[in-house]
Write an enzyme that holds these catalytic residues in place. Structure first.
Site, PDB file in Angstrom:
ATOM      1  N   SER A 152       0.739  -1.143   0.058  1.00 17.77           N
ATOM      2  CA  SER A 152      -0.029  -0.046  -0.256  1.00 17.77           C
ATOM      3  C   SER A 152       0.861   1.330  -0.153  1.00 17.77           C
ATOM      4  CB  SER A 152      -0.946   0.173   1.268  1.00 17.77           C
ATOM      5  OG  SER A 152      -1.444   1.235   1.386  1.00 17.77           O
ATOM      6  N   TYR A 165      -1.114  -0.735  10.419  1.00 20.40           N
ATOM      7  CA  TYR A 165      -1.354  -0.912   9.156  1.00 20.40           C
ATOM      8  C   TYR A 165      -0.190  -0.292   8.483  1.00 20.40           C
ATOM      9  CZ  TYR A 165      -3.755  -0.851   4.594  1.00 20.40           C
ATOM     10  OH  TYR A 165      -4.138  -1.089   3.490  1.00 20.40           O
TER      11      TYR A 165
END
Length: 278
Positions: A152, A165
């Site tokens: 990501s 995350y």
């Protein structure tokens, strides 16, 4: 496997592929696009029913597929996935897409519970580690193939209140770069995907700490979010061209370049912007 007229092979054409987290979002999009390219796909997901739904979509797209349950945080289940794939294909997989992941966020470091850290890292990072640990030696022995790891832009974007995350995706990026170096010259390629907003359900029900921040997140998803199918096509095309990095959106490229050119200034600006929006 079809030949690429520009030289080499188009590895994603008629590939025998394994996709984790194939029950929804980017994983489902990868599976369907691989089916559209004439491939055979093992669709694995912790939710076996959703994996079966993806199999039907792959078949409708012109491919062949098989569904199986898999919790990527458990090494024995990933090993079983690899064995299932070899049995169904009659040989090792050509392509492995380590996609399974979850989204979490909302609290600063020190307030976020440790159980959240463990949950996110177990799936987002250890799940990819398990996939690489199990499949990389098999691909190396075969002398060809590709591994796609889904990271990501969070890997380098350092958004506040998303620490677990961010760390998980930064780990996937570093893992992918290391694996690419180790597999150089073996015939096995590595590609790492680093998107920003994608219209999936990974952040469904996830708050980043305030109503104003959540509203901004929803707006960005509506304004800049890309469809998973477009992300999958872009990434598989990059695999065919032997690219390591896939940073598919304009804003992801801006973040990538800003962080590399002005790392300290970028990090301070990210913190100031978060406090301003809140």
């Amino acid at each position: 496997m079809r030949l690429n007229p520009f030289g080499g092979s188009r590895r994603t054409q008629q590939a025998d592929a394994v996709v984790t987290g194939a029950g929804s979002g980017i994983g489902r999009a990868f599976a369907v696009e691989l089916g559209r390219r004439g491939g055979r796909v093992i669709c694995s997901d912790i939710d076996a029913e959703r994996a079966r739904e993806t199999v039907e979509l792959v078949s409708a797209a012109g491919g062949k597929a098989f569904d199986t349950g898999c919790d990527v945080s458990r090494i024995e289940q990933v090993e079983a996935l690899a064995n299932t794939a070899e049995q169904w294909f009659g040989k090792p997989a050509d392509l492995v897409v380590n996609n399974a992941g979850i989204g979490r966020g909302g609290e600063v470091i020190g307030d976020a519970p440790l159980r959240e850290w463990h949950q996110v890292l177990d799936i987002n990072l250890w799940g990819v580690i398990h996939g690489c640990h199990v499949f990389a030696p098999r691909l190396r022995a075969a002398g060809h193939g590709n591994i796609v790891n889904v990271a990501s832009a969070a890997a380098f974007g350092v958004a506040p209140r998303m620490a677990a995350y961010n760390v998980s995706k930064a780990g996937v990026l570093a893992l992918s770069e290391t694996l690419a170096a180790e597999l150089s010259g073996t015939g096995v390629g590595v590609t790492v995907l680093c998107p920003t907003a994608v219209k999936t359900n990974i952040l469904q029900g996830v708050s980043v700490g305030s109503e104003s921040m959540d509203e901004w997140g929803d707006r960005l998803l509506r304004w800049t979010g890309r469809e998973p199918a477009a992300i999958a096509r872009t990434t598989l095309d990059a695999v065919d061209h032997g690219r390591l990095y896939v940073v598919p959106q304009f804003e992801a490229k801006v973040i990538w370049q800003s962080k590399r050119l002005l790392p300290q200034q970028y990090t301070r600006a990210a913190g100031l912007l978060e406090r301003l929006v809140r």
